[in-house]
Scaffold this motif. Structure first.
Motif, mmCIF file in Angstrom:
data_model
loop_
_atom_site.group_PDB
_atom_site.id
_atom_site.type_symbol
_atom_site.label_atom_id
_atom_site.label_comp_id
_atom_site.label_asym_id
_atom_site.label_seq_id
_atom_site.Cartn_x
_atom_site.Cartn_y
_atom_site.Cartn_z
ATOM 1 N N LYS A 15 0.817 -1.210 0.000
ATOM 2 C CA LYS A 15 0.000 0.000 0.000
ATOM 3 C C LYS A 15 0.858 1.271 0.000
ATOM 4 N N ASP A 16 1.846 1.343 0.898
ATOM 5 C CA ASP A 16 2.661 2.553 1.004
ATOM 6 C C ASP A 16 3.437 2.821 -0.284
ATOM 7 N N THR A 17 3.978 1.778 -0.884
ATOM 8 C CA THR A 17 4.713 1.936 -2.138
ATOM 9 C C THR A 17 3.768 2.368 -3.252
ATOM 10 N N ALA A 18 2.584 1.762 -3.301
ATOM 11 C CA ALA A 18 1.599 2.116 -4.328
ATOM 12 C C ALA A 18 1.182 3.584 -4.203
ATOM 13 N N ILE A 19 0.948 4.022 -2.967
ATOM 14 C CA ILE A 19 0.572 5.419 -2.744
ATOM 15 C C ILE A 19 1.714 6.342 -3.171
ATOM 16 N N GLY A 20 2.940 5.944 -2.863
ATOM 17 C CA GLY A 20 4.102 6.727 -3.280
ATOM 18 C C GLY A 20 4.211 6.813 -4.796
ATOM 19 N N LEU A 21 3.969 5.703 -5.480
ATOM 20 C CA LEU A 21 3.998 5.703 -6.945
ATOM 21 C C LEU A 21 2.923 6.618 -7.518
ATOM 22 N N LEU A 22 1.745 6.553 -6.929
ATOM 23 C CA LEU A 22 0.644 7.399 -7.379
ATOM 24 C C LEU A 22 0.973 8.875 -7.149
ATOM 25 N N GLN A 23 1.511 9.186 -5.975
ATOM 26 C CA GLN A 23 1.882 10.571 -5.671
ATOM 27 C C GLN A 23 2.933 11.071 -6.654
ATOM 28 N N HIS A 24 3.926 10.227 -6.942
ATOM 29 C CA HIS A 24 4.979 10.606 -7.888
ATOM 30 C C HIS A 24 4.398 10.858 -9.280
ATOM 31 N N ALA A 25 3.536 9.951 -9.724
ATOM 32 C CA ALA A 25 2.911 10.113 -11.043
ATOM 33 C C ALA A 25 2.086 11.395 -11.095
ATOM 34 N N TRP A 26 1.371 11.661 -10.026
ATOM 35 C CA TRP A 26 0.528 12.862 -9.950
ATOM 36 C C TRP A 26 1.402 14.110 -10.050
ATOM 37 N N ASP A 27 2.502 14.122 -9.278
ATOM 38 C CA ASP A 27 3.406 15.275 -9.269
ATOM 39 C C ASP A 27 4.099 15.458 -10.622
ATOM 40 N N GLU A 28 4.488 14.350 -11.243
ATOM 41 C CA GLU A 28 5.183 14.411 -12.543
ATOM 42 C C GLU A 28 4.283 14.985 -13.639
ATOM 43 N N LYS A 29 3.016 14.668 -13.579
ATOM 44 C CA LYS A 29 2.061 15.113 -14.609
ATOM 45 C C LYS A 29 1.464 16.467 -14.284
ATOM 46 N N GLY A 30 1.814 17.029 -13.125
ATOM 47 C CA GLY A 30 1.296 18.343 -12.769
ATOM 48 C C GLY A 30 -0.162 18.326 -12.360
ATOM 49 N N GLY A 31 -0.620 17.212 -11.799
ATOM 50 C CA GLY A 31 -2.017 17.114 -11.348
ATOM 51 C C GLY A 31 -2.282 18.011 -10.162
ATOM 52 N N SER A 32 -3.549 18.340 -9.966
ATOM 53 C CA SER A 32 -3.905 19.158 -8.805
ATOM 54 C C SER A 32 -3.972 18.278 -7.566
ATOM 55 N N SER A 33 -3.793 18.873 -6.410
ATOM 56 C CA SER A 33 -3.778 18.118 -5.151
ATOM 57 C C SER A 33 -5.107 17.567 -4.791
#
Length: 125
Positions: free
Chosen positions: A107-125
């Motif tokens: 779970k923690d790794t998956a959330i980290g991957l999602l957060q990274h992908a979100w940040d890389e694509k410039g998604g809103s918080s």
């Protein structure tokens, strides 16, 4: 231009998902008229009966409404649209979770991957 469909789900359900996603994104706005059955069938490259079934199922779920002699329209009921958005998001979250589990990712790794992908694509918080 024909749409591409997968072999794992009935075409009418795939069309329902496509229209629902467009409503959730705001591409189709509350009260907006949908393409006629014949026009959408031609654009998607499917039988008009398939589009009729799609519209009928969307109407059964109160996502669209048919007005006799006028066409089919996106619901103007905002709570229906918000529930559609929540349910679509829940489905995607379940798919993501399942995929991560299949890869053996916690779970923690998956959330980290999602957060990274979100940040890389410039998604809103």
């Amino acid at each position: 231009m024909a749409m591409e469909f997968n072999d794992y789900q009935p075409i009418y359900q795939q069309l329902m998902d496509h229209i629902s996603q467009r409503i959730c994104r705001g591409d189709l706005t509350p009260g907006e008229k949908l393409p006629s059955v014949r026009l959408l069938a031609a654009e998607a490259g499917v039988n008009p009966n398939t589009v009729s079934r799609t519209y009928m199922e969307l109407e059964r779920e109160n996502i669209v409404e048919s007005k006799r002699g006028q066409g089919t329209f996106v619901t103007t009921e905002q709570p229906v649209i918000e529930e559609l958005r929540r349910s679509q998001a829940a489905v995607q979250a379940d798919r993501f979770k399942y995929s991560m589990e299949q890869l053996g990712i916690d779970k923690d790794t998956a959330i980290g991957l999602l957060q990274h992908a979100w940040d890389e694509k410039g998604g809103s918080s």
